[in-house]
Scaffold this motif. Structure first.
Motif, PDB file in Angstrom:
ATOM      1  N   LEU A   1       0.827  -1.202   0.000  1.00 17.51           N
ATOM      2  CA  LEU A   1       0.000   0.000   0.000  1.00 17.51           C
ATOM      3  C   LEU A   1       0.873   1.269   0.000  1.00 17.51           C
ATOM      4  N   GLU A   2       1.960   1.223   0.778  1.00 13.81           N
ATOM      5  CA  GLU A   2       2.871   2.376   0.818  1.00 13.81           C
ATOM      6  C   GLU A   2       3.472   2.605  -0.573  1.00 13.81           C
ATOM      7  N   SER A   3       3.763   1.519  -1.283  1.00 15.95           N
ATOM      8  CA  SER A   3       4.335   1.637  -2.618  1.00 15.95           C
ATOM      9  C   SER A   3       3.309   2.223  -3.598  1.00 15.95           C
ATOM     10  N   ILE A   4       2.069   1.742  -3.499  1.00 15.95           N
ATOM     11  CA  ILE A   4       1.003   2.267  -4.375  1.00 15.95           C
ATOM     12  C   ILE A   4       0.831   3.763  -4.112  1.00 15.95           C
ATOM     13  N   CYS A   5       0.820   4.138  -2.836  1.00 20.45           N
ATOM     14  CA  CYS A   5       0.557   5.540  -2.490  1.00 20.45           C
ATOM     15  C   CYS A   5       1.675   6.474  -2.938  1.00 20.45           C
ATOM     16  N   GLU A   6       2.875   5.926  -3.171  1.00 24.55           N
ATOM     17  CA  GLU A   6       3.963   6.775  -3.667  1.00 24.55           C
ATOM     18  C   GLU A   6       4.205   6.562  -5.156  1.00 24.55           C
ATOM     19  N   GLY A   7       3.393   5.729  -5.793  1.00 21.52           N
ATOM     20  CA  GLY A   7       3.548   5.510  -7.236  1.00 21.52           C
ATOM     21  C   GLY A   7       4.855   4.816  -7.594  1.00 21.52           C
ATOM     22  N   VAL A   8       5.280   3.850  -6.753  1.00 25.79           N
ATOM     23  CA  VAL A   8       6.544   3.142  -7.011  1.00 25.79           C
ATOM     24  C   VAL A   8       6.235   1.704  -7.458  1.00 25.79           C
ATOM     25  N   PRO A   9       6.602   1.338  -8.691  1.00 28.65           N
ATOM     26  CA  PRO A   9       6.327  -0.037  -9.158  1.00 28.65           C
ATOM     27  C   PRO A   9       7.195  -1.053  -8.416  1.00 28.65           C
ATOM     28  N   MET A  10       6.745  -2.321  -8.458  1.00 33.69           N
ATOM     29  CA  MET A  10       7.368  -3.319  -7.570  1.00 33.69           C
ATOM     30  C   MET A  10       7.964  -4.509  -8.295  1.00 33.69           C
ATOM     31  N   ILE A  11       8.921  -5.153  -7.615  1.00 37.99           N
ATOM     32  CA  ILE A  11       9.287  -6.538  -7.925  1.00 37.99           C
ATOM     33  C   ILE A  11       8.690  -7.333  -6.777  1.00 37.99           C
ATOM     34  N   CYS A  12       7.874  -8.342  -7.106  1.00 35.76           N
ATOM     35  CA  CYS A  12       7.163  -9.086  -6.065  1.00 35.76           C
ATOM     36  C   CYS A  12       7.875 -10.392  -5.777  1.00 35.76           C
ATOM     37  N   HIS A  13       8.226 -10.574  -4.533  1.00 35.01           N
ATOM     38  CA  HIS A  13       8.772 -11.877  -4.138  1.00 35.01           C
ATOM     39  C   HIS A  13       8.149 -12.265  -2.797  1.00 35.01           C
ATOM     40  N   PRO A  14       6.907 -12.782  -2.862  1.00 32.12           N
ATOM     41  CA  PRO A  14       6.209 -13.097  -1.616  1.00 32.12           C
ATOM     42  C   PRO A  14       6.824 -14.307  -0.937  1.00 32.12           C
ATOM     43  N   SER A  15       6.568 -14.390   0.365  1.00 30.20           N
ATOM     44  CA  SER A  15       7.133 -15.492   1.112  1.00 30.20           C
ATOM     45  C   SER A  15       6.041 -16.416   1.656  1.00 30.20           C
ATOM     46  N   PHE A  16       5.098 -15.873   2.408  1.00 32.93           N
ATOM     47  CA  PHE A  16       4.062 -16.735   3.001  1.00 32.93           C
ATOM     48  C   PHE A  16       2.790 -15.930   3.250  1.00 32.93           C
ATOM     49  N   GLY A  17       1.743 -16.663   3.646  1.00 35.08           N
ATOM     50  CA  GLY A  17       0.485 -16.030   4.056  1.00 35.08           C
ATOM     51  C   GLY A  17      -0.111 -15.163   2.969  1.00 35.08           C
ATOM     52  N   ASP A  18      -0.681 -14.037   3.387  1.00 39.60           N
ATOM     53  CA  ASP A  18      -1.371 -13.141   2.448  1.00 39.60           C
ATOM     54  C   ASP A  18      -0.465 -12.598   1.347  1.00 39.60           C
ATOM     55  N   GLN A  19       0.855 -12.651   1.565  1.00 39.13           N
ATOM     56  CA  GLN A  19       1.780 -12.043   0.598  1.00 39.13           C
ATOM     57  C   GLN A  19       1.652 -12.648  -0.804  1.00 39.13           C
ATOM     58  N   THR A  20       1.386 -13.960  -0.876  1.00 41.35           N
ATOM     59  CA  THR A  20       1.302 -14.602  -2.196  1.00 41.35           C
ATOM     60  C   THR A  20       0.072 -14.092  -2.967  1.00 41.35           C
ATOM     61  N   VAL A  21      -1.009 -13.866  -2.232  1.00 43.07           N
ATOM     62  CA  VAL A  21      -2.229 -13.360  -2.882  1.00 43.07           C
ATOM     63  C   VAL A  21      -1.997 -11.914  -3.334  1.00 43.07           C
ATOM     64  N   ILE A  22      -1.434 -11.116  -2.440  1.00 44.90           N
ATOM     65  CA  ILE A  22      -1.213  -9.698  -2.761  1.00 44.90           C
ATOM     66  C   ILE A  22      -0.292  -9.575  -3.982  1.00 44.90           C
ATOM     67  N   ALA A  23       0.763 -10.387  -3.985  1.00 44.75           N
ATOM     68  CA  ALA A  23       1.715 -10.326  -5.109  1.00 44.75           C
ATOM     69  C   ALA A  23       1.003 -10.630  -6.433  1.00 44.75           C
ATOM     70  N   ARG A  24       0.095 -11.612  -6.421  1.00 38.67           N
ATOM     71  CA  ARG A  24      -0.623 -11.963  -7.661  1.00 38.67           C
ATOM     72  C   ARG A  24      -1.494 -10.783  -8.115  1.00 38.67           C
ATOM     73  N   TYR A  25      -2.098 -10.090  -7.183  1.00 39.33           N
ATOM     74  CA  TYR A  25      -2.901  -8.916  -7.552  1.00 39.33           C
ATOM     75  C   TYR A  25      -2.008  -7.804  -8.103  1.00 39.33           C
ATOM     76  N   VAL A  26      -0.850  -7.602  -7.483  1.00 40.76           N
ATOM     77  CA  VAL A  26       0.065  -6.552  -7.955  1.00 40.76           C
ATOM     78  C   VAL A  26       0.510  -6.842  -9.387  1.00 40.76           C
ATOM     79  N   SER A  27       0.869  -8.113  -9.654  1.00 35.96           N
ATOM     80  CA  SER A  27       1.430  -8.412 -10.973  1.00 35.96           C
ATOM     81  C   SER A  27       0.352  -8.645 -12.037  1.00 35.96           C
ATOM     82  N   ASP A  28      -0.754  -9.326 -11.669  1.00 37.08           N
ATOM     83  CA  ASP A  28      -1.700  -9.755 -12.713  1.00 37.08           C
ATOM     84  C   ASP A  28      -2.989  -8.930 -12.778  1.00 37.08           C
ATOM     85  N   VAL A  29      -3.368  -8.285 -11.686  1.00 35.89           N
ATOM     86  CA  VAL A  29      -4.631  -7.522 -11.700  1.00 35.89           C
ATOM     87  C   VAL A  29      -4.332  -6.035 -11.896  1.00 35.89           C
ATOM     88  N   TRP A  30      -3.527  -5.472 -11.010  1.00 32.91           N
ATOM     89  CA  TRP A  30      -3.202  -4.039 -11.146  1.00 32.91           C
ATOM     90  C   TRP A  30      -2.063  -3.823 -12.147  1.00 32.91           C
TER      91      TRP A  30
END
Ligand code: UDP
Length: 483
Positions: free
Chosen positions: A388-417
């Motif tokens: 969320l902090e990255s979205i709010c500053e307009g900074v694109p990401m490299i996603c490397h999730p580890s566990f829990g909710d991170q894997t879902v969030i990473a998929r949304y960052v890369s494939d949805v948004w």
């Protein structure tokens, strides 16, 4: 107004059997609510004692305080917040009995389970004391982290409404809420954790994105999740550090599956300048280092407050960053590299060889780093706060999730948004070098930057009068004052 009516209706619905209210009593409650809303009310907050949970809870406290509510924070002695940074809050500490043994294994499930099992009585006592001592400022409600499921029965027994704060995003919560379904459909135990097969029940997830939490005790983990979901449903409302504009479909599903008032008021950190809820001291040398770098030239690397890596992964990251030639700012928490205290696994002379192109710190003022003009990308584990902090500053990401909710969030960052690259394979220096270059130096990265700037704008609009997050906060404050 419609919303307030829905909330009052909801209060009426929640009166337990045997204690049912007739219309006249509901009317009296309405009148009482109106007159009390003129009185200053107190809200009691209880965060889960982990950095990614404490930060949003304290931010929520500040948001509600700015709206005229008084704030008491009940907290465990483990990871207790720095009260000096919040002179306007009242802090109450409760014993948690967390031993070094529980804390040192860095097993978040173990910490959460321990708090749920061992804090019932201390929490009840602290809350009862507060309730018996409130002539001037009646306590309107309790707000606790969703993972602290035991607090629902304590609140019920004290006849205090409990509102839940879920600190992650809505899409990942819905996947957790589907735990039973995923078990029934045979996804668990996950046979191939690297499988790209689609999870048809939760598009666009793939099997490898199904959240799993590494823990020594998977049975307790499942129990924790099911209790979290059950006690959230039993609560009087649900607050999100998220917003409709970026999770529209998830909000619609949530409202069908959780028929309680929902308040998407986030991102919390946008309500103030960078806050100081950090449990660790921040190394500000990175800001002066960033000042010397060209605009949008730096990749910022941080995996949050819990994720650990092996020494092999650590070295692959170091060499991948070095080989990219892109300036990097890297947060390596002491103890986060398994078996090492800090950087001793780095080859001798590694940083000197980079001639100032790499800067490593133990903990950074992350929001300031992301807002800095030199920061061009963020390699993240996709904790929700970081995302969320990255979205709010307009900074694109490299996603490397580890566990829990991170894997879902990473998929949304890369494939949805589509505002980040997914580093899907295991950490290998060539892959890392390529990903960093694509994000910082190539058109693909610029396209992601354009898309994330568009998302950032949506967030900004949502927080202004007339925006959905702005309205949700107004609704929340009315709701609290109606108790
Ligand atoms: N953070 C920070 N400095 C750092 C690394 C992280 O201030 O060097 C903050 C970051 O801004 C975020 C929080 O720590 O607010 C991490 O939360 P997140 O949900 O991203 O991940 P978690 O730590 O819960 O895995």
């Amino acid at each position: 107004m419609l919303f307030v009516r829905f909330c009052l209706h909801f209060i009426a619905q929640r009166i337990p059997p045997g204690n049912s209210w007739d219309d006249r009593e509901i009317e009296m409650e309405r009148t009482r609510s109106k007159s009390q809303s003129r009185m200053r009310r107190r809200v009691v907050l209880f965060p889960l004692p982990l950095q990614g949970h404490i930060t949003p809870m304290l931010q929520l406290g500040s948001i509600l305080h700015n709206k005229g509510l008084s704030i008491t924070i009940i907290h465990t002695t483990f990871n207790s917040p720095n009260s000096a940074n919040y002179p306007h809050f009242d802090f109450r500490s409760i014993p948690d009995g967390l031993s070094e043994a529980v804390v040192s294994v860095a097993d978040a499930v173990a910490v959460m389970t321990h708090v749920n099992d061992n804090c019932v009585e201390p929490f009840r006592e602290s809350l009862s004391n507060l309730l018996s001592n409130v002539e001037e400022e009646p306590i309107a409600c309790l707000i606790t982290d969703a993972m602290l499921h035991f607090t629902q029965s304590v609140a019920d027994s004290l006849k205090l409404p409990r509102i839940v704060l879920r600190t992650s995003n809505i899409s990942s919560f819905l996947v957790f809420a589907g735990t039973r379904l995923l078990y029934e459909k045979g996804y668990f135990p996950i046979k191939d954790p690297l499988s790209d097969a689609p999870v048809v029940e939760f598009p666009p997830l793939r099997v490898k994105d199904i959240p799993v939490v590494e823990t020594h005790d998977p049975v307790k983990s499942k129990h924790l999740l099911l209790s979290m979901i059950g006690q959230t449903k039993a609560s009087s409302g649900l607050i999100w550090n998220s917003l409709e504009e970026i999770e529209q479909d998830a909000v619609t599903t949530l409202k069908m599956e959780f028929p309680i008032p929902v308040f998407t008021i986030g991102p919390f950190h946008q309500y103030f300048p960078a806050t100081s809820s950090s449990l660790v001291s921040q190394d500000r040398s990175c800001i002066s280092w960033l000042d010397k770098q060209a605009p949008k030239s730096v990749i910022y690397v941080s995996f949050g407050s819990i994720v650990g890596i092996t020494e092999t992964e650590f070295l692959e990251i170091a060499w991948g960053l070095a080989k990219s030639g892109v300036p990097f700012l890297w947060v390596v928490r002491p103890g986060s590299v398994h078996g090492a205290e800090w950087l001793e696994a780095l080859p001798e002379g590694f940083l000197e060889m980079l001639e100032g192109k790499g800067h490593i710190v133990q903990w950074a003022p992350q929001q300031e780093v992301l807002a800095h003009p030199a920061t061009g990308g963020f390699w993240t584990h996709n904790g929700w706060n970081s995302t969320l902090e990255s979205i709010c500053e307009g900074v694109p990401m490299i996603c490397h999730p580890s566990f829990g909710d991170q894997t879902v969030i990473a998929r949304y960052v890369s494939d949805v948004w589509r505002v980040g690259l997914h580093l899907e394979k295991k950490l290998e220096r060539g892959e890392i070098e390529r990903a960093v270059k694509r994000l910082i130096l190539e058109d693909e990265g610029q396209e992601m930057r354009n898309r994330i700037m568009y998302l950032k704008e949506k967030v900004d609009i949502s927080l202004r009068p007339g925006g959905s997050a702005y309205q949700a906060l107004e609704n929340l404050v009315h709701y609290i004052q109606s108790f």
